[in-house]
Design an enzyme around this catalytic site. Structure first.
Site, mmCIF file in Angstrom:
data_model
loop_
_atom_site.group_PDB
_atom_site.id
_atom_site.type_symbol
_atom_site.label_atom_id
_atom_site.label_comp_id
_atom_site.label_asym_id
_atom_site.label_seq_id
_atom_site.Cartn_x
_atom_site.Cartn_y
_atom_site.Cartn_z
ATOM 1 N N HIS A 125 0.848 -1.306 0.025
ATOM 2 C CA HIS A 125 -0.218 0.037 0.074
ATOM 3 C C HIS A 125 0.997 1.504 -0.215
ATOM 4 O O HIS A 125 0.830 2.172 -0.914
ATOM 5 C CB HIS A 125 -0.523 0.153 0.814
ATOM 6 N N GLU A 126 1.518 1.887 0.877
ATOM 7 C CA GLU A 126 2.592 2.732 1.302
ATOM 8 C C GLU A 126 3.680 2.841 0.135
ATOM 9 O O GLU A 126 3.718 3.404 -1.098
ATOM 10 C CB GLU A 126 3.819 2.177 2.847
ATOM 11 N N HIS A 141 1.698 4.100 -3.096
ATOM 12 C CA HIS A 141 1.805 5.608 -2.856
ATOM 13 C C HIS A 141 3.039 5.986 -3.167
ATOM 14 O O HIS A 141 2.894 7.525 -3.772
ATOM 15 C CB HIS A 141 1.541 6.048 -1.106
ATOM 16 N N ASP A 151 -7.899 8.090 2.518
ATOM 17 C CA ASP A 151 -7.336 8.057 1.027
ATOM 18 C C ASP A 151 -8.738 8.245 0.279
ATOM 19 O O ASP A 151 -8.748 9.071 -0.430
ATOM 20 C CB ASP A 151 -6.766 6.337 0.275
#
Length: 177
Positions: free
Chosen positions: A7-8, A11, A82
């Site tokens: 996930h990170e 980004h 988000d």
């Protein structure tokens, strides 16, 4: 932890490739309610945001969720904030900043509430949704095209929990060795 790392990493990678800002640090160490965090600084201190930068930021916001979909075939509740922030930005871009086709120069912030009926609300939301879908497609393209970088950053995070500085810049730029 692997899901949070993907996930990170999503980004960070999309922010870097689409130049949504300078990716300073990525961490999968929990901080308050956040299970992970990607720190992205603006490349300049100018108070104005251009449409290209805002579109890049939209894609960046959606990239964590999209990375989860690519890696696991499904997503999690971790993308809720988000999605909220991306929806607010898209709605403002269309309804207040003049970046949409439907309203053009008309800012919904300047229209009396009693004049904003269901048809106007639907038009605004439809165009904001289309903007989000365009950003989603762009971040999907980046993540698929640069999947090796996504995987490499994910593995770095799983090993170190926080990645910053030169090692982060190298992996985001594709210098994986």
């Amino acid at each position: 932890l692997r899901r949070i790392a993907f996930h990170e990493s999503g980004h960070a990678l999309v922010a870097h490739v689409l130049e949504a800002g300078s990716v300073e640090r990525v961490s999968i160490e929990p901080r308050g309610p956040a299970l992970g965090v990607t720190y992205v600084a603006r490349a300049h201190e100018e108070p104005l945001y251009g449409e290209r930068e805002l579109r890049g930021r939209l894609a960046m916001m959606l990239a964590g969720r999209e990375a989860e979909l690519i890696a696991f075939g499904n997503t999690s509740s971790g993308a809720a904030d988000d999605l909220k922030r991306a929806s607010e930005l898209a709605t403002n871009m269309i309804g207040s900043m003049g970046f949409g086709k439907t309203f053009g120069l008309l800012s919904m912030a300047g229209v009396p509430k009693e004049l904003i009926g269901p048809d106007v609300q639907k038009s605004l939301l439809d165009e904001a949704r289309a903007l989000l879908e365009s950003a989603q497609a762009e971040c999907r393209r980046v993540l698929e095209d640069k999947r090796d970088r996504l995987d490499a950053l994910t593995e770095m995070l799983l090993g170190q929990e926080t990645v910053s500085g030169a090692p982060l810049k190298r992996v985001l730029s594709g210098e994986l060795a």
